[in-house]
Design an enzyme around this catalytic site. Structure first.
Site, mmCIF file in Angstrom:
data_model
loop_
_atom_site.group_PDB
_atom_site.id
_atom_site.type_symbol
_atom_site.label_atom_id
_atom_site.label_comp_id
_atom_site.label_asym_id
_atom_site.label_seq_id
_atom_site.Cartn_x
_atom_site.Cartn_y
_atom_site.Cartn_z
ATOM 1 N N ASP A 145 56.797 47.716 113.366
ATOM 2 C CA ASP A 145 55.590 47.808 112.528
ATOM 3 C C ASP A 145 55.207 46.400 112.092
ATOM 4 O O ASP A 145 55.944 45.438 112.334
ATOM 5 C CB ASP A 145 55.801 48.733 111.321
ATOM 6 C CG ASP A 145 54.474 49.394 110.906
ATOM 7 O OD1 ASP A 145 53.540 48.674 110.499
ATOM 8 O OD2 ASP A 145 54.359 50.628 111.017
ATOM 9 N N ASP A 161 53.632 42.358 114.749
ATOM 10 C CA ASP A 161 52.184 42.433 114.518
ATOM 11 C C ASP A 161 51.540 42.466 115.899
ATOM 12 O O ASP A 161 51.651 41.496 116.663
ATOM 13 C CB ASP A 161 51.730 41.207 113.718
ATOM 14 C CG ASP A 161 50.229 41.247 113.430
ATOM 15 O OD1 ASP A 161 49.475 41.856 114.219
ATOM 16 O OD2 ASP A 161 49.815 40.668 112.417
ATOM 17 N N VAL A 162 50.873 43.552 116.216
ATOM 18 C CA VAL A 162 50.383 43.744 117.592
ATOM 19 C C VAL A 162 49.264 42.787 117.983
ATOM 20 O O VAL A 162 48.895 42.723 119.157
ATOM 21 C CB VAL A 162 49.932 45.204 117.837
ATOM 22 C CG1 VAL A 162 51.094 46.168 117.694
ATOM 23 C CG2 VAL A 162 48.767 45.592 116.932
ATOM 24 N N TYR A 205 35.713 50.760 115.135
ATOM 25 C CA TYR A 205 36.840 51.616 115.553
ATOM 26 C C TYR A 205 36.496 52.393 116.826
ATOM 27 O O TYR A 205 37.307 52.464 117.762
ATOM 28 C CB TYR A 205 37.146 52.553 114.389
ATOM 29 C CG TYR A 205 38.335 53.463 114.546
ATOM 30 C CD1 TYR A 205 39.639 52.992 114.351
ATOM 31 C CD2 TYR A 205 38.166 54.813 114.846
ATOM 32 C CE1 TYR A 205 40.725 53.856 114.458
ATOM 33 C CE2 TYR A 205 39.245 55.671 114.952
ATOM 34 C CZ TYR A 205 40.519 55.191 114.757
ATOM 35 O OH TYR A 205 41.607 56.048 114.856
HETATM 36 P P1 NAP Z 1 48.800 55.162 109.590
HETATM 37 O O1 NAP Z 1 49.563 56.255 108.945
HETATM 38 O O2 NAP Z 1 47.888 54.331 108.783
HETATM 39 O O3 NAP Z 1 49.850 54.247 110.372
HETATM 40 C C1 NAP Z 1 49.447 53.123 111.099
HETATM 41 C C2 NAP Z 1 50.578 52.127 111.146
HETATM 42 O O4 NAP Z 1 50.139 51.004 111.917
HETATM 43 C C3 NAP Z 1 50.958 51.605 109.745
HETATM 44 O O5 NAP Z 1 52.352 51.605 109.590
HETATM 45 C C4 NAP Z 1 50.372 50.192 109.771
HETATM 46 O O6 NAP Z 1 51.074 49.264 108.965
HETATM 47 C C5 NAP Z 1 50.538 49.827 111.228
HETATM 48 N N1 NAP Z 1 49.742 48.641 111.572
HETATM 49 C C6 NAP Z 1 48.513 48.276 111.113
HETATM 50 N N2 NAP Z 1 48.154 47.084 111.613
HETATM 51 C C7 NAP Z 1 49.172 46.678 112.401
HETATM 52 C C8 NAP Z 1 49.407 45.535 113.189
HETATM 53 N N3 NAP Z 1 48.519 44.532 113.266
HETATM 54 N N4 NAP Z 1 50.570 45.449 113.882
HETATM 55 C C9 NAP Z 1 51.484 46.439 113.813
HETATM 56 N N5 NAP Z 1 51.337 47.549 113.067
HETATM 57 C C10 NAP Z 1 50.180 47.666 112.369
HETATM 58 O O7 NAP Z 1 47.886 55.730 110.766
HETATM 59 P P2 NAP Z 1 48.043 56.967 111.755
HETATM 60 O O8 NAP Z 1 47.062 57.976 111.345
HETATM 61 O O9 NAP Z 1 49.471 57.340 111.941
HETATM 62 O O10 NAP Z 1 47.473 56.293 113.088
HETATM 63 C C11 NAP Z 1 48.271 55.980 114.212
HETATM 64 C C12 NAP Z 1 47.354 55.785 115.410
HETATM 65 O O11 NAP Z 1 46.639 57.003 115.661
HETATM 66 C C13 NAP Z 1 46.283 54.710 115.193
HETATM 67 O O12 NAP Z 1 46.073 54.005 116.389
HETATM 68 C C14 NAP Z 1 45.054 55.522 114.830
HETATM 69 O O13 NAP Z 1 43.872 54.837 115.102
HETATM 70 C C15 NAP Z 1 45.257 56.725 115.715
HETATM 71 N N6 NAP Z 1 44.499 57.911 115.298
HETATM 72 C C16 NAP Z 1 44.727 58.495 114.086
HETATM 73 C C17 NAP Z 1 43.986 59.606 113.729
HETATM 74 C C18 NAP Z 1 44.175 60.317 112.414
HETATM 75 O O14 NAP Z 1 43.397 61.235 112.120
HETATM 76 N N7 NAP Z 1 45.158 59.978 111.608
HETATM 77 C C19 NAP Z 1 43.006 60.109 114.588
HETATM 78 C C20 NAP Z 1 42.815 59.485 115.813
HETATM 79 C C21 NAP Z 1 43.566 58.374 116.157
HETATM 80 P P3 NAP Z 1 50.465 48.817 107.526
HETATM 81 O O15 NAP Z 1 50.469 50.056 106.699
HETATM 82 O O16 NAP Z 1 51.412 47.774 107.083
HETATM 83 O O17 NAP Z 1 49.079 48.303 107.798
#
Ligand code: NAP
Length: 247
Positions: A37, A63-64, A155
């Site tokens: 992460d 950090d990606v 996005y």
């Molecule tokens: P989440 O709970 O916010 O988790 C995202 C994780 O990514 C967090 O731990 C965050 O860390 C980390 N992150 C952010 N910037 C980063 C970076 N530069 N390098 C490495 N890690 C980083 O989100 P999620 O809902 O599980 O989403 C996961 C994936 O699914 C994402 O790609 C999102 O776009 C996709 N997605 C989600 C949904 C939805 O409804 N939830 C729908 C469609 C797609 P920090 O907290 O430290 O920033």
């Protein structure tokens, strides 16, 4: 049946939400998991939770948006395990705003994390997987990349870009037995969607044939399918995990 027995699996953005569930499901299926992460502390805390059940889960910072950090993640897996079988490009953020209010920084930051990050990860993993002549890369796109969302020009563009990246990489790598697929989740219950007001969520849910939000594990199970040999004849595919929304 353990679907990832002995496989080396790396996940980005794995400290919470969908990435955490993917790490958990992979570990339950016998994988050696490298949960990364943005901050090393968050990754290590999440990895420790999963490792408490005895699973081999390592937490690391990555950090990606950083080519060096992505390379270091892949190098670490290969140094310790001799191979990288699965990479899940999952890390994500949102910086929503209407087009006329969105700053250039909001656009660049979101594209950097999702699209550039996914490209960096795919490139770094492909280097190893080409040589070992096997591997599965799973890219997390979004239904927003298929239909667009108001307030998400950044996005939606990045997530649509991930589809093109996935298909191009799938074509390039297929001859080396490396598969590249994507998932487009709909509305999933995580921190990313927690800020959406309840009435907005309720309105969205009315458009979902299955009539509810998804849970992170329901995306993780599809990632497991794409990571494993169950999907051995699939590459360049985009699977929607959205309860039938915008089918
Ligand atoms: P989440 O709970 O916010 O988790 C995202 C994780 O990514 C967090 O731990 C965050 O860390 C980390 N992150 C952010 N910037 C980063 C970076 N530069 N390098 C490495 N890690 C980083 O989100 P999620 O809902 O599980 O989403 C996961 C994936 O699914 C994402 O790609 C999102 O776009 C996709 N997605 C989600 C949904 C939805 O409804 N939830 C729908 C469609 C797609 P920090 O907290 O430290 O920033």
């Amino acid at each position: 049946m353990a679907l990832l027995e002995g496989r080396s699996v790396a996940i980005t953005g794995g400290a919470q939400g969908i990435g955490y569930q993917i790490a958990k499901v992979a570990a339950a299926h016998g994988a050696h998991v490298y949960l990364s992460d943005r901050t090393v502390d968050a990754a290590q805390a999440a990895a420790a939770e999963l490792a408490a059940d005895g699973a081999p889960v390592v937490g690391l910072g990555c950090d990606v948006t950083s080519p060096e950090q992505y390379r270091a993640l892949v190098d670490r897996v290969v140094r310790e395990r001799g191979r990288l079988d699965v990479l899940v490009n999952n890390a994500g953020i949102t910086r929503d705003a209407m087009l006329h209010k969105m700053s250039l920084d909001d656009f660049d930051t979101v594209v950097a994390v999702h699209l550039k990050g996914c490209w960096l990860g795919t490139r770094a993993a492909a280097e190893v997987m080409r040589e070992q002549r096997s591997g599965s890369i799973v890219n997390i796109s979004s239904l927003a990349g298929k239909v667009g969302n108001i307030g998400q020009t950044n996005y939606a563009a990045a997530k649509a870009g991930i589809v093109g990246l996935t298909k191009a990489a799938a074509k390039e790598l297929a001859g080396r037995n490396v598969r590249v697929n994507a998932i487009q989740p709909g509305i999933i219950r995580t921190a990313m969607t927690a800020a959406i007001p309840a009435e907005v969520l309720a309105a969205k849910a009315r458009d979902i044939p299955l009539q509810r939000m998804g849970e992170p594990v329901e995306v993780a199970n599809v990632a497991l399918f794409l990571a494993s040999d169950l999907s051995s004849y699939m590459t360049g595919a985009v699977l929607e995990v959205a309860g039938g929304r915008f089918m």
